[in-house]
Design a protein around this motif. Sequence first.
Motif, mmCIF file in Angstrom:
data_model
loop_
_atom_site.group_PDB
_atom_site.id
_atom_site.type_symbol
_atom_site.label_atom_id
_atom_site.label_comp_id
_atom_site.label_asym_id
_atom_site.label_seq_id
_atom_site.Cartn_x
_atom_site.Cartn_y
_atom_site.Cartn_z
ATOM 1 N N VAL A 130 5.491 10.372 -4.212
ATOM 2 C CA VAL A 130 4.647 9.307 -4.655
ATOM 3 C C VAL A 130 5.491 8.648 -6.056
ATOM 4 O O VAL A 130 5.854 7.372 -5.763
ATOM 5 C CB VAL A 130 3.331 9.554 -5.544
ATOM 6 C CG1 VAL A 130 2.812 8.481 -6.258
ATOM 7 C CG2 VAL A 130 2.406 10.015 -4.205
ATOM 8 N N ARG A 131 6.221 9.305 -6.862
ATOM 9 C CA ARG A 131 6.826 8.903 -7.703
ATOM 10 C C ARG A 131 8.069 8.153 -7.482
ATOM 11 O O ARG A 131 8.639 7.059 -7.836
ATOM 12 C CB ARG A 131 7.402 9.917 -8.929
ATOM 13 C CG ARG A 131 8.084 9.602 -9.927
ATOM 14 C CD ARG A 131 8.421 10.721 -11.120
ATOM 15 N NE ARG A 131 9.317 10.256 -12.073
ATOM 16 C CZ ARG A 131 9.842 11.233 -12.885
ATOM 17 N NH1 ARG A 131 9.519 12.443 -12.932
ATOM 18 N NH2 ARG A 131 10.526 10.848 -13.810
ATOM 19 N N THR A 132 8.855 8.751 -6.439
ATOM 20 C CA THR A 132 9.936 8.012 -5.727
ATOM 21 C C THR A 132 9.808 6.921 -4.938
ATOM 22 O O THR A 132 10.505 5.984 -5.063
ATOM 23 C CB THR A 132 10.689 9.184 -4.545
ATOM 24 O OG1 THR A 132 10.753 10.169 -5.366
ATOM 25 C CG2 THR A 132 11.940 8.470 -4.110
ATOM 26 N N ALA A 133 8.383 6.976 -4.434
ATOM 27 C CA ALA A 133 8.080 5.684 -3.701
ATOM 28 C C ALA A 133 7.853 4.564 -4.577
ATOM 29 O O ALA A 133 8.283 3.181 -4.354
ATOM 30 C CB ALA A 133 6.759 5.866 -2.815
ATOM 31 N N ILE A 134 7.215 4.754 -5.879
ATOM 32 C CA ILE A 134 6.945 3.569 -6.666
ATOM 33 C C ILE A 134 8.207 3.423 -7.366
ATOM 34 O O ILE A 134 8.288 2.121 -7.663
ATOM 35 C CB ILE A 134 5.904 4.281 -7.952
ATOM 36 C CG1 ILE A 134 4.443 4.235 -7.258
ATOM 37 C CG2 ILE A 134 5.699 3.420 -9.015
ATOM 38 C CD1 ILE A 134 3.524 5.188 -8.080
ATOM 39 N N ASP A 135 8.922 4.265 -7.562
ATOM 40 C CA ASP A 135 10.349 4.008 -8.224
ATOM 41 C C ASP A 135 11.069 3.078 -7.413
ATOM 42 O O ASP A 135 11.866 2.161 -7.985
ATOM 43 C CB ASP A 135 10.996 5.194 -8.618
ATOM 44 C CG ASP A 135 10.531 5.983 -9.751
ATOM 45 O OD1 ASP A 135 9.578 5.441 -10.418
ATOM 46 O OD2 ASP A 135 11.282 7.031 -10.120
ATOM 47 N N SER A 136 10.892 3.153 -6.108
ATOM 48 C CA SER A 136 11.798 2.292 -5.236
ATOM 49 C C SER A 136 11.290 0.787 -5.097
ATOM 50 O O SER A 136 11.830 -0.058 -4.336
ATOM 51 C CB SER A 136 11.930 2.975 -3.627
ATOM 52 O OG SER A 136 10.439 2.881 -3.147
ATOM 53 N N LEU A 137 10.006 0.527 -5.625
ATOM 54 C CA LEU A 137 9.799 -0.615 -5.626
ATOM 55 C C LEU A 137 10.323 -1.888 -6.444
ATOM 56 O O LEU A 137 10.826 -1.397 -7.077
ATOM 57 C CB LEU A 137 8.151 -0.884 -5.963
ATOM 58 C CG LEU A 137 6.836 0.109 -5.386
ATOM 59 C CD1 LEU A 137 5.802 -0.018 -5.943
ATOM 60 C CD2 LEU A 137 6.502 -0.558 -3.860
ATOM 61 N N ASP A 138 10.037 -3.108 -5.878
ATOM 62 C CA ASP A 138 10.526 -4.232 -6.505
ATOM 63 C C ASP A 138 10.016 -4.192 -8.060
ATOM 64 O O ASP A 138 8.837 -3.656 -8.219
ATOM 65 C CB ASP A 138 10.034 -5.539 -6.023
ATOM 66 C CG ASP A 138 10.535 -6.775 -6.969
ATOM 67 O OD1 ASP A 138 9.488 -7.046 -7.671
ATOM 68 O OD2 ASP A 138 11.559 -7.118 -6.689
ATOM 69 N N PRO A 139 10.729 -4.246 -8.913
ATOM 70 C CA PRO A 139 10.403 -4.028 -10.446
ATOM 71 C C PRO A 139 9.203 -4.786 -10.852
ATOM 72 O O PRO A 139 8.137 -4.337 -11.627
ATOM 73 C CB PRO A 139 11.545 -4.626 -11.406
ATOM 74 C CG PRO A 139 12.631 -4.567 -10.692
ATOM 75 C CD PRO A 139 12.198 -4.830 -8.984
ATOM 76 N N ASN A 140 9.154 -6.165 -10.224
ATOM 77 C CA ASN A 140 7.700 -6.798 -10.592
ATOM 78 C C ASN A 140 6.440 -5.915 -9.844
ATOM 79 O O ASN A 140 5.486 -6.050 -10.616
ATOM 80 C CB ASN A 140 7.762 -8.066 -10.163
ATOM 81 C CG ASN A 140 8.742 -9.001 -10.666
ATOM 82 O OD1 ASN A 140 8.737 -8.787 -12.139
ATOM 83 N ND2 ASN A 140 9.487 -9.973 -10.254
ATOM 84 N N GLU A 141 6.824 -5.590 -8.826
ATOM 85 C CA GLU A 141 5.504 -5.123 -7.941
ATOM 86 C C GLU A 141 5.229 -3.417 -8.772
ATOM 87 O O GLU A 141 4.213 -3.187 -9.057
ATOM 88 C CB GLU A 141 5.917 -4.707 -6.610
ATOM 89 C CG GLU A 141 6.170 -5.783 -5.756
ATOM 90 C CD GLU A 141 6.532 -5.640 -4.504
ATOM 91 O OE1 GLU A 141 6.753 -4.430 -4.020
ATOM 92 O OE2 GLU A 141 6.630 -6.853 -3.754
ATOM 93 N N ARG A 142 6.367 -2.704 -9.170
ATOM 94 C CA ARG A 142 6.327 -1.497 -9.882
ATOM 95 C C ARG A 142 5.681 -1.599 -11.073
ATOM 96 O O ARG A 142 4.598 -0.736 -11.376
ATOM 97 C CB ARG A 142 7.643 -1.060 -10.198
ATOM 98 C CG ARG A 142 7.660 0.286 -10.570
ATOM 99 C CD ARG A 142 8.973 1.023 -10.813
ATOM 100 N NE ARG A 142 10.086 0.143 -11.411
ATOM 101 C CZ ARG A 142 11.142 -0.285 -10.684
ATOM 102 N NH1 ARG A 142 11.436 0.169 -9.598
ATOM 103 N NH2 ARG A 142 11.863 -1.027 -11.571
#
Length: 193
Positions: A130-142
């Motif tokens: 989950v952490r890796t998936a969130i970290d891979s998001l676009d910065p605005n989406e994250r």
Amino acid sequence: MEQFRPPHEVQRDTELALAFRDGDEDAVRTMYERFGGLVFTVAHRILGDGQRAEDVTQHVFLQAWRHADHFDAGRDFAPWLATIARRAAIDALRKEQRRPTEAIDHADPSDSALVTLPPSAEQIETVWSVRTAIDSLDPNEREVIRLQHLQGHTHSEIAEQLGVAVGTVKSRSHRAHRRLATRLGHLRQDVDQ
């Protein structure tokens, strides 16, 4: 728990594993940069203390380096390191707890050690995924996901904090959730089985 990983990640990790096994200093540094947070998190959850968790983290990477020849280069580093971290943290905890004991009746009922077991390897891997998936998001989406789920803000509060329209927050949230659902679909499949 098997999960889909893109071939380029598997290849990159395999190359890193081989270099790590050969004692390449850059590979050791890369391992620490990529997986130090995971190891620290595992140790901290068990020990509940940042300094002790940092000591265990250093110990884990030393142990991993010493035993790198036992690592199968085709496997994922995260579960291997998480297992070493869990064992090292439990060992550290046991060493510190070697003191006279009292009857369980005298224990503080709110003590988390009485009701919370250390996380399993599967739980650690899920959190890491989950952490890796969130970290891979676009910065605005994250940022929207962080404010929404980790800090509990509403769309209106997020819009005000970021200085954007509520519709923008909603669309970023929708895109982020769609991407996370795709990247983390394997977790839902594991629960259904």
